[in-house]
Design a protein around this motif. Structure first.
Motif, mmCIF file in Angstrom:
data_model
loop_
_atom_site.group_PDB
_atom_site.id
_atom_site.type_symbol
_atom_site.label_atom_id
_atom_site.label_comp_id
_atom_site.label_asym_id
_atom_site.label_seq_id
_atom_site.Cartn_x
_atom_site.Cartn_y
_atom_site.Cartn_z
ATOM 1 N N LEU A 71 -5.175 -6.046 -10.256
ATOM 2 C CA LEU A 71 -4.937 -5.375 -9.466
ATOM 3 C C LEU A 71 -3.621 -4.814 -9.474
ATOM 4 N N THR A 72 -3.333 -3.575 -9.811
ATOM 5 C CA THR A 72 -1.386 -3.720 -9.598
ATOM 6 C C THR A 72 -0.767 -3.758 -9.110
ATOM 7 N N ALA A 92 -1.031 -10.524 -8.175
ATOM 8 C CA ALA A 92 -2.010 -8.920 -8.531
ATOM 9 C C ALA A 92 -2.366 -9.258 -9.658
ATOM 10 N N SER A 152 1.227 -2.191 -7.686
ATOM 11 C CA SER A 152 0.874 -0.743 -6.540
ATOM 12 C C SER A 152 -0.028 -1.086 -5.031
ATOM 13 N N ARG A 153 -1.256 -1.081 -6.012
ATOM 14 C CA ARG A 153 -2.745 -0.938 -5.067
ATOM 15 C C ARG A 153 -2.577 -2.577 -4.085
ATOM 16 N N ARG A 158 -0.680 -2.056 -1.081
ATOM 17 C CA ARG A 158 -1.674 -0.972 -0.392
ATOM 18 C C ARG A 158 -1.869 -1.753 0.531
ATOM 19 N N ARG A 159 -2.905 -2.577 -0.322
ATOM 20 C CA ARG A 159 -3.960 -3.697 0.319
ATOM 21 C C ARG A 159 -3.243 -4.537 1.646
#
Length: 151
Positions: A30-31, A25, A33-34, A37-38
């Motif tokens: 990115l975070t 990440a 968590s994002r 999700r991806r």
């Protein structure tokens, strides 16, 4: 379809599959968590199938690799199914591929040495059903073996 971020994620995962979610990440900006999700979206879409351990069978003492090109007796409508079902049960068969054309099936077989290969060939391969013809190709060198995709 994949967008640019998905491609970047997959490129990074291919180049360093052991990196942690937080490290990946951070590299992607990115975070966690994002990114998670991806990754879940890529798994649900059947694009990311998971991770696996790559084991070097040569390091475990297997020094022989043979490709067997098999032509089946296609007069039996169950020839493919029966042959493949039994070939799957041979532990030294690493890969089974089917083809359209003169060759029906290719088996990738490993063995500790030629004596071991001969034993596998005689006791397991030749007992497989519906073989009309078989050709053995001894592997000499693997020039390119790459599972990374050009993303």
């Amino acid at each position: 379809m994949l967008d640019d971020l998905d491609r970047r994620i997959l490129r990074h995962m291919q180049s360093d599959p052991e990196q942690s979610i937080p490290d990946l990440a951070e590299r992607l900006g990115l975070t966690p968590s994002r990114l998670s999700r991806r990754l879940e979206k890529l798994r649900e879409g059947g694009i990311l199938l998971g991770s696996r351990a790559m084991i070097d069978w040569r390091a475990l003492g297997y020094t022989v690799e043979v490709s067997l090109r098999v032509t089946l007796d296609k007069t039996n409508p169950r020839a493919f199914d029966e042959f493949i079902a039994q070939a799957r049960d041979i532990p030294e068969v690493l890969e089974i591929q089917t083809f359209l054309g003169q060759v029906d099936v290719r088996l990738s077989v490993i063995a500790r040495d030629m004596g071991h290969y001969q034993q596998i060939y005689r006791s397991a391969i030749l007992t497989l059903p519906h073989i009309a013809d078989i050709e053995a190709l001894m592997h000499v060198a693997r020039i390119k073996s790459n599972e990374s995709l050009p993303l």
